[in-house]
Motif scaffolding. Structure first.
Motif, PDB file in Angstrom:
ATOM      1  N   THR B  57      15.141 106.809  -1.543  1.00  0.00           N
ATOM      2  CA  THR B  57      14.662 107.561  -2.584  1.00  0.00           C
ATOM      3  C   THR B  57      14.155 106.801  -3.919  1.00  0.00           C
ATOM      4  O   THR B  57      13.568 107.456  -4.718  1.00  0.00           O
ATOM      5  CB  THR B  57      15.709 108.707  -3.074  1.00  0.00           C
ATOM      6  OG1 THR B  57      16.791 108.049  -3.463  1.00  0.00           O
ATOM      7  CG2 THR B  57      16.039 109.701  -1.983  1.00  0.00           C
ATOM      8  N   GLU B  59      12.224 104.385  -3.605  1.00  0.00           N
ATOM      9  CA  GLU B  59      10.591 103.997  -3.456  1.00  0.00           C
ATOM     10  C   GLU B  59       9.722 104.950  -3.872  1.00  0.00           C
ATOM     11  O   GLU B  59      10.100 106.316  -3.803  1.00  0.00           O
ATOM     12  CB  GLU B  59      10.477 103.502  -1.908  1.00  0.00           C
ATOM     13  CG  GLU B  59       9.258 103.109  -1.426  1.00  0.00           C
ATOM     14  CD  GLU B  59       9.073 103.038   0.072  1.00  0.00           C
ATOM     15  OE1 GLU B  59       9.868 102.369   0.452  1.00  0.00           O
ATOM     16  OE2 GLU B  59       8.237 104.157   0.545  1.00  0.00           O
ATOM     17  N   SER B  60       8.589 104.599  -4.203  1.00  0.00           N
ATOM     18  CA  SER B  60       7.488 105.801  -4.601  1.00  0.00           C
ATOM     19  C   SER B  60       6.147 104.907  -4.244  1.00  0.00           C
ATOM     20  O   SER B  60       6.089 103.957  -3.881  1.00  0.00           O
ATOM     21  CB  SER B  60       7.729 105.771  -6.354  1.00  0.00           C
ATOM     22  OG  SER B  60       6.688 106.694  -6.723  1.00  0.00           O
ATOM     23  N   CYS B  61       5.158 105.830  -4.170  1.00  0.00           N
ATOM     24  CA  CYS B  61       4.051 105.622  -3.845  1.00  0.00           C
ATOM     25  C   CYS B  61       3.594 104.136  -4.312  1.00  0.00           C
ATOM     26  O   CYS B  61       3.581 103.994  -5.651  1.00  0.00           O
ATOM     27  CB  CYS B  61       2.909 106.472  -4.195  1.00  0.00           C
ATOM     28  SG  CYS B  61       1.160 106.160  -3.737  1.00  0.00           S
ATOM     29  N   PHE B  73      -5.003 103.914 -14.309  1.00  0.00           N
ATOM     30  CA  PHE B  73      -3.845 104.103 -14.904  1.00  0.00           C
ATOM     31  C   PHE B  73      -2.700 104.642 -14.213  1.00  0.00           C
ATOM     32  O   PHE B  73      -1.591 104.118 -14.238  1.00  0.00           O
ATOM     33  CB  PHE B  73      -4.116 105.545 -15.777  1.00  0.00           C
ATOM     34  CG  PHE B  73      -4.738 105.101 -17.181  1.00  0.00           C
ATOM     35  CD1 PHE B  73      -3.959 104.811 -18.125  1.00  0.00           C
ATOM     36  CD2 PHE B  73      -6.001 105.373 -17.265  1.00  0.00           C
ATOM     37  CE1 PHE B  73      -4.482 104.039 -19.527  1.00  0.00           C
ATOM     38  CE2 PHE B  73      -6.571 105.072 -18.667  1.00  0.00           C
ATOM     39  CZ  PHE B  73      -5.916 104.428 -19.626  1.00  0.00           C
ATOM     40  N   LEU B  74      -2.923 105.690 -13.390  1.00  0.00           N
ATOM     41  CA  LEU B  74      -1.830 106.140 -12.265  1.00  0.00           C
ATOM     42  C   LEU B  74      -1.564 104.945 -11.512  1.00  0.00           C
ATOM     43  O   LEU B  74      -0.255 104.824 -11.192  1.00  0.00           O
ATOM     44  CB  LEU B  74      -2.274 107.295 -11.744  1.00  0.00           C
ATOM     45  CG  LEU B  74      -1.479 107.924 -10.696  1.00  0.00           C
ATOM     46  CD1 LEU B  74      -0.050 108.142 -11.506  1.00  0.00           C
ATOM     47  CD2 LEU B  74      -1.941 109.273 -10.038  1.00  0.00           C
ATOM     48  N   PHE B  75      -2.444 104.024 -11.071  1.00  0.00           N
ATOM     49  CA  PHE B  75      -2.058 102.869 -10.125  1.00  0.00           C
ATOM     50  C   PHE B  75      -0.887 102.033 -11.051  1.00  0.00           C
ATOM     51  O   PHE B  75       0.150 101.622 -10.557  1.00  0.00           O
ATOM     52  CB  PHE B  75      -3.303 102.381  -9.517  1.00  0.00           C
ATOM     53  CG  PHE B  75      -2.722 100.972  -9.169  1.00  0.00           C
ATOM     54  CD1 PHE B  75      -1.995 100.661  -8.003  1.00  0.00           C
ATOM     55  CD2 PHE B  75      -3.235  99.646 -10.207  1.00  0.00           C
ATOM     56  CE1 PHE B  75      -1.758  99.493  -7.603  1.00  0.00           C
ATOM     57  CE2 PHE B  75      -2.629  98.323  -9.435  1.00  0.00           C
ATOM     58  CZ  PHE B  75      -2.061  98.357  -8.264  1.00  0.00           C
ATOM     59  N   GLN B  76      -1.276 101.939 -12.114  1.00  0.00           N
ATOM     60  CA  GLN B  76      -0.380 100.632 -12.766  1.00  0.00           C
ATOM     61  C   GLN B  76       0.846 101.341 -13.259  1.00  0.00           C
ATOM     62  O   GLN B  76       1.783 100.568 -13.131  1.00  0.00           O
ATOM     63  CB  GLN B  76      -1.338 100.241 -13.851  1.00  0.00           C
ATOM     64  CG  GLN B  76      -2.486  99.440 -13.564  1.00  0.00           C
ATOM     65  CD  GLN B  76      -3.037  98.353 -14.560  1.00  0.00           C
ATOM     66  OE1 GLN B  76      -2.323  98.085 -15.744  1.00  0.00           O
ATOM     67  NE2 GLN B  76      -4.052  97.740 -14.376  1.00  0.00           N
ATOM     68  N   MET B  77       0.774 102.576 -13.291  1.00  0.00           N
ATOM     69  CA  MET B  77       2.172 103.436 -13.873  1.00  0.00           C
ATOM     70  C   MET B  77       2.872 103.107 -12.470  1.00  0.00           C
ATOM     71  O   MET B  77       4.238 102.813 -12.474  1.00  0.00           O
ATOM     72  CB  MET B  77       1.841 104.841 -13.854  1.00  0.00           C
ATOM     73  CG  MET B  77       1.058 105.118 -15.324  1.00  0.00           C
ATOM     74  SD  MET B  77       2.209 105.059 -16.769  1.00  0.00           S
ATOM     75  CE  MET B  77       2.798 106.707 -16.886  1.00  0.00           C
ATOM     76  N   GLN B  78       2.343 103.551 -11.388  1.00  0.00           N
ATOM     77  CA  GLN B  78       3.163 103.402 -10.258  1.00  0.00           C
ATOM     78  C   GLN B  78       3.661 101.761  -9.829  1.00  0.00           C
ATOM     79  O   GLN B  78       4.788 101.797  -9.568  1.00  0.00           O
ATOM     80  CB  GLN B  78       2.333 103.850  -8.941  1.00  0.00           C
ATOM     81  CG  GLN B  78       2.062 105.360  -8.963  1.00  0.00           C
ATOM     82  CD  GLN B  78       3.364 106.198  -8.767  1.00  0.00           C
ATOM     83  OE1 GLN B  78       3.906 107.007  -9.729  1.00  0.00           O
ATOM     84  NE2 GLN B  78       3.970 105.871  -7.656  1.00  0.00           N
ATOM     85  N   MET B  80       4.076  99.496 -11.853  1.00  0.00           N
ATOM     86  CA  MET B  80       5.030  98.784 -12.726  1.00  0.00           C
ATOM     87  C   MET B  80       6.405  99.319 -12.495  1.00  0.00           C
ATOM     88  O   MET B  80       7.424  98.675 -12.625  1.00  0.00           O
ATOM     89  CB  MET B  80       4.524  98.919 -14.162  1.00  0.00           C
ATOM     90  CG  MET B  80       3.259  97.973 -14.596  1.00  0.00           C
ATOM     91  SD  MET B  80       2.977  98.094 -16.277  1.00  0.00           S
ATOM     92  CE  MET B  80       1.382  97.422 -16.703  1.00  0.00           C
ATOM     93  N   THR B  81       6.321 100.566 -12.319  1.00  0.00           N
ATOM     94  CA  THR B  81       7.649 101.244 -12.065  1.00  0.00           C
ATOM     95  C   THR B  81       8.169 100.792 -10.707  1.00  0.00           C
ATOM     96  O   THR B  81       9.539 100.228 -10.621  1.00  0.00           O
ATOM     97  CB  THR B  81       7.462 102.814 -11.650  1.00  0.00           C
ATOM     98  OG1 THR B  81       6.596 103.183 -12.736  1.00  0.00           O
ATOM     99  CG2 THR B  81       9.046 103.617 -11.915  1.00  0.00           C
ATOM    100  N   GLU B 108      -2.146  93.025  -5.379  1.00  0.00           N
ATOM    101  CA  GLU B 108      -2.338  93.514  -6.479  1.00  0.00           C
ATOM    102  C   GLU B 108      -1.064  93.588  -7.766  1.00  0.00           C
ATOM    103  O   GLU B 108      -1.324  93.757  -8.700  1.00  0.00           O
ATOM    104  CB  GLU B 108      -2.914  94.858  -6.442  1.00  0.00           C
ATOM    105  CG  GLU B 108      -4.481  94.966  -5.952  1.00  0.00           C
ATOM    106  CD  GLU B 108      -4.753  96.160  -5.322  1.00  0.00           C
ATOM    107  OE1 GLU B 108      -4.142  97.251  -5.326  1.00  0.00           O
ATOM    108  OE2 GLU B 108      -5.962  96.211  -4.840  1.00  0.00           O
ATOM    109  N   TYR B 109       0.105  93.632  -6.995  1.00  0.00           N
ATOM    110  CA  TYR B 109       1.363  93.619  -7.643  1.00  0.00           C
ATOM    111  C   TYR B 109       1.529  92.373  -8.653  1.00  0.00           C
ATOM    112  O   TYR B 109       1.933  92.324  -9.723  1.00  0.00           O
ATOM    113  CB  TYR B 109       2.702  93.902  -6.882  1.00  0.00           C
ATOM    114  CG  TYR B 109       2.740  95.342  -6.762  1.00  0.00           C
ATOM    115  CD1 TYR B 109       1.495  96.221  -6.780  1.00  0.00           C
ATOM    116  CD2 TYR B 109       4.004  95.811  -6.471  1.00  0.00           C
ATOM    117  CE1 TYR B 109       1.868  97.932  -6.824  1.00  0.00           C
ATOM    118  CE2 TYR B 109       4.078  97.386  -6.280  1.00  0.00           C
ATOM    119  CZ  TYR B 109       3.089  98.116  -6.366  1.00  0.00           C
ATOM    120  OH  TYR B 109       3.253  99.681  -6.300  1.00  0.00           O
ATOM    121  N   LEU B 112       0.823  92.322 -12.013  1.00  0.00           N
ATOM    122  CA  LEU B 112       1.297  93.049 -12.938  1.00  0.00           C
ATOM    123  C   LEU B 112       2.774  92.549 -13.044  1.00  0.00           C
ATOM    124  O   LEU B 112       3.892  93.427 -13.420  1.00  0.00           O
ATOM    125  CB  LEU B 112       1.373  94.459 -12.639  1.00  0.00           C
ATOM    126  CG  LEU B 112      -0.145  94.917 -12.517  1.00  0.00           C
ATOM    127  CD1 LEU B 112      -0.216  96.202 -11.722  1.00  0.00           C
ATOM    128  CD2 LEU B 112      -0.692  94.983 -13.547  1.00  0.00           C
TER     129      LEU B 112
END
Ligand code: SF4
Ligand code: SF4
Lengths: 431, 262
Positions: B57, B59-61, B73-78, B80-81, B108-109, B112
């Protein structure tokens, strides 16, 4: 003497006009946003050697590869002949390199074979386009100018090669007549067969030889100045374009640095961004794209290899990566003209997105990279498509409804579907 | 499943670290068909005795569909989290069951702040075969069966991985046939670039139909896939062509698990 002065004037005019136009093109490219492609110079140089100079990506399609190779070699090698023409023109000499003797014979002889090769290749190219009507050369974007552009180029090359061969044929005949300064020099394995077509009087032969000589060199200058208006610009731009091409894995998209700043600030309130945020996210118009995208647009040969492998295009969708590149160039040219006429800040109320490229096109892309793989000179239409999407989504929040739903799910549930994050490990309980 | 799938949190509680993190991905977690593939990947890891764990649980997208749809935006939020979680567990090596997760985390990670050794599950299988730890024995025989492999764009063209999935098929002693468009010339299944989550634009036909027609030309008994999205597209295509009785669409992990009787 008069001929020399005229020649020098024509040369200066030809080169001057070209650098004037080329400078405009470079100014237009610089409208784009900065992008750093100065890393790994050795690898970049090798890529250029392989892809542009070595034509490696052309080889995928053997027939056009061979034909193109002949024209390309012809272009590169016959330039030696142009050098001689230049010297002769300026100094009023005739066949100034003739002193090379046997080697000169070899050179002229091989130029003749190349000229014949180019002639034939261009003829076959014309047939492929106009008689066989290959599918790759059609499409919504291949109407009017793009269509005739290709034909003009091929016809011009045929005329230039014909002039070269006729010039040699009359020269050889004059040499046999021991006429004036027409000393015995050169071998004429191809043009020998044209001699029968020529008049026998020395005066008409000199006339033919001179007309062809002038036609050839004026043709070359005219051609040079035609380049900035044509897809044929690739003969120059292919080199920088491949040098600055993307060396990262194709699947990797850039991480927008401006967004990183904002996201960091959002996740960590104590974070202070280093620079102030830019005006816009993504691209609405050409000045929002990077200079790489814009250079790509000037480099595109309109060959349609990208479009012919695009899954969206081949299943009848509106998207054509070639059209993306051509639209970008057209819009950039329009913006450039606006700057010339009204100054740098002029707004014409139009933009690349919507006035040239529609939403339907950008949303049809699967980001599969077939287009970038197929492009013989490493052009990246996908980068433009993604930047247009970024504008639509981040600046306008305008996307297909189902895309918005997906984005909402990722944001709220950490998955593109509406499932609870708490259920993420359920798969381990079953089966 | 006969064994318990370990999570990072559990290992951490026991003061242990896994050799490799298995990044399951959204499709692998929630899509019913893809869940089977996920379980088979675990079976393979378990079978060869690699110490692995999943985030569960936590893990996130990865943010791949958001990024391809243009929402950086959403990509980088995901991203970085996720990177925070991964770095928190001191993760070094990751295997994914999805070329999209693979591409995103691998390429891509790092920019970041998340740098890991990332492999796709077909590469893991290739390595295990090379090391002699996986043999294709003791299970279903694929000997002589006609199999064609569909290259996922984000594995093949996106990252140049063409050999690994083929290696996994070669050990089966099956009859491998290539489609007309394969490897760097492969044809997309139609799901990438966030297309999976929307209706296709209007056109003459859907992309997965074009692809299935090409696959059918090879008259395969099995169409092999290496991506949960390709799996959906190809299975739908086979169904639409009324061929789902004769032709199976199987992930490389499933084929491997079956061949080894897992
Ligand atoms: S990346 Fe997009 S434009 Fe390029 S071939 Fe694939 S679908 Fe077409
Ligand atoms: S982008 Fe490349 S492949 Fe496509 S038309 Fe232009 S030159 Fe050809």
């Amino acid at each position: 003497m008069v001929a020399q002065i005229i020649f020098i004037l024509i040369t200066l005019a030809g080169v001057g006009l070209f650098s004037f136009n080329a400078r405009k093109v470079i100014r237009n490219i610089k409208i784009g946003r900065p992008a750093n492609r100065n890393d790994q110079p050795a690898k970049r140089f090798m890529t250029m050697l392989k892809v542009a100079f070595g034509q490696t990506k052309m080889a995928v399609r053997p027939i056009p590869f061979l034909l193109h190779l002949v024209v390309y070699l012809g272009f590169v090698i016959i330039n030696l002949e142009v050098l001689e023409i230049m010297i002769d023109g300026i100094f009023g000499t005739h066949r100034v390199f003739a002193g090379l003797g046997g080697f000169y014979d070899f050179l002229i002889g091989s130029f003749e074979f190349l000229a014949l090769g180019v002639w034939l290749a261009c003829a076959i190219f014309l047939i492929r386009r106009n008689v066989l009507k290959l599918k790759r050369f059609s499409g919504v974007e291949m109407k009017s100018w793009p269509k005739s552009d290709a034909n003009y180029i091929l016809i011009t090359e045929i005329l230039l090669m014909s002039a070269f061969l006729l010039m040699n044929a009359s020269d050889a005949k004059l040499q046999a007549l021991k006429e004036g300064h027409y000393i015995s020099a050169g071998a004429f394995p191809v043009s020998a067969y044209l001699q029968g077509l020529l008049p026998s009087s020395a005066a008409s032969l000199i006339m033919t030889e001179r007309v062809c000589w002038w036609f050839h060199i004026i043709g070359i200058f005219a051609f040079l100045n035609y380049l900035p208006y044509s897809k044929h610009f690739h003969i120059l731009f292919a080199f920088p374009n491949t040098y600055f091409s993307n060396l990262e894995p194709k699947g990797e998209f850039t991480n927008m640095a401006s967004v990183t700043n904002e996201v960091k600030a959002m996740l960590d309130p104590s974070f202070v961004p280093a620079e102030t945020a830019p005006g816009k996210f993504g691209a609405k118009d050409v000045n929002d794209l990077s200079w790489i995208n814009l250079m790509n647009a000037y480099t595109c040969t309109e060959c349609g290899r990208c479009t012919s492998v695009c899954p969206a295009n081949m299943t009848g969708k509106l998207l054509s990566p070639r059209k993306i590149m051509m639209d970008t160039r057209d819009r950039l040219e329009e913006v450039g003209k606006n700057i010339d006429k009204h100054g740098a800040d002029h707004q014409d109320g139009k933009s690349l997105l919507d006035d040239y490229i529609t939403r339907e096109e950008i949303w049809a892309c699967t980001s599969c990279n077939a287009c970038t793989e197929a492009c013989p000179i490493n052009i990246d239409p996908l980068a433009i498509i993604v930047d247009l999407r970024r504008y639509a989504v981040m600046e306008e929040s305008v996307a297909p409804g189902s895309i918005n739903a997906m984005l909402g799910n990722v944001e709220n549930n950490g998955a593109p579907w509406k499932y609870s994050p708490a259920d993420r490990l359920n798969w381990a309980e079953q089966g | 499943m006969e064994f318990k799938v370990p999570t990072m949190a559990e290992l951490m509680a026991m003061g242990e670290e896994p050799e490799i993190l298995f990044w399951v991905g959204c499709a692998g977690s929630y899509d019913e068909r893809a869940q089977k593939i996920t379980r088979d990947i675990c079976k393979i890891l378990h079978h060869v005795g690699i110490k692995y764990a999943v985030l569960g649980t936590e893990e996130s997208c990865t943010g791949d569909p958001a990024k391809r749809a243009g929402n950086e935006f959403l990509f980088q939020m995901q991203a970085m989290t996720n990177i925070e979680v991964l770095n928190g567990y001191n993760i070094k090596k990751i295997v994914t069951g999805c070329p999209h997760c693979f591409n995103t985390i691998k390429n891509e990670y790092p920019g970041l702040g998340g740098t890991y050794e990332v492999i796709h599950h077909t590469q893991l299988i290739q390595d295990l075969i090379n090391e002699g730890k996986l043999k294709a024995e003791g299970g279903e025989s694929f000997k002589g069966k006609k199999i064609t492999f569909h290259d996922p764009c984000y594995l093949g063209r996106g990252n140049g991985v063409y050999e690994a999935p083929r290696k996994a098929l070669e050990v089966l002693d099956a009859q491998l046939v290539e489609m007309k468009r394969c490897k760097s010339n492969g044809l997309c299944c139609g799901a990438g670039g966030a297309q999976m989550f929307k209706e296709p634009e209007k056109g003459a036909k859907d992309i997965n139909i074009e692809r299935i027609e090409e696959a059918l030309e090879t008259q395969p008994e099995v169409i092999a896939a290496g991506c949960p999205f390709c799996m959906t597209m190809l299975s739908d295509g086979v169904k639409l062509k009324d061929k789902d009785q004769e032709i199976k669409v199987l992930d490389i992990a499933e084929i491997t698990a079956r061949a080894n009787g897992l």
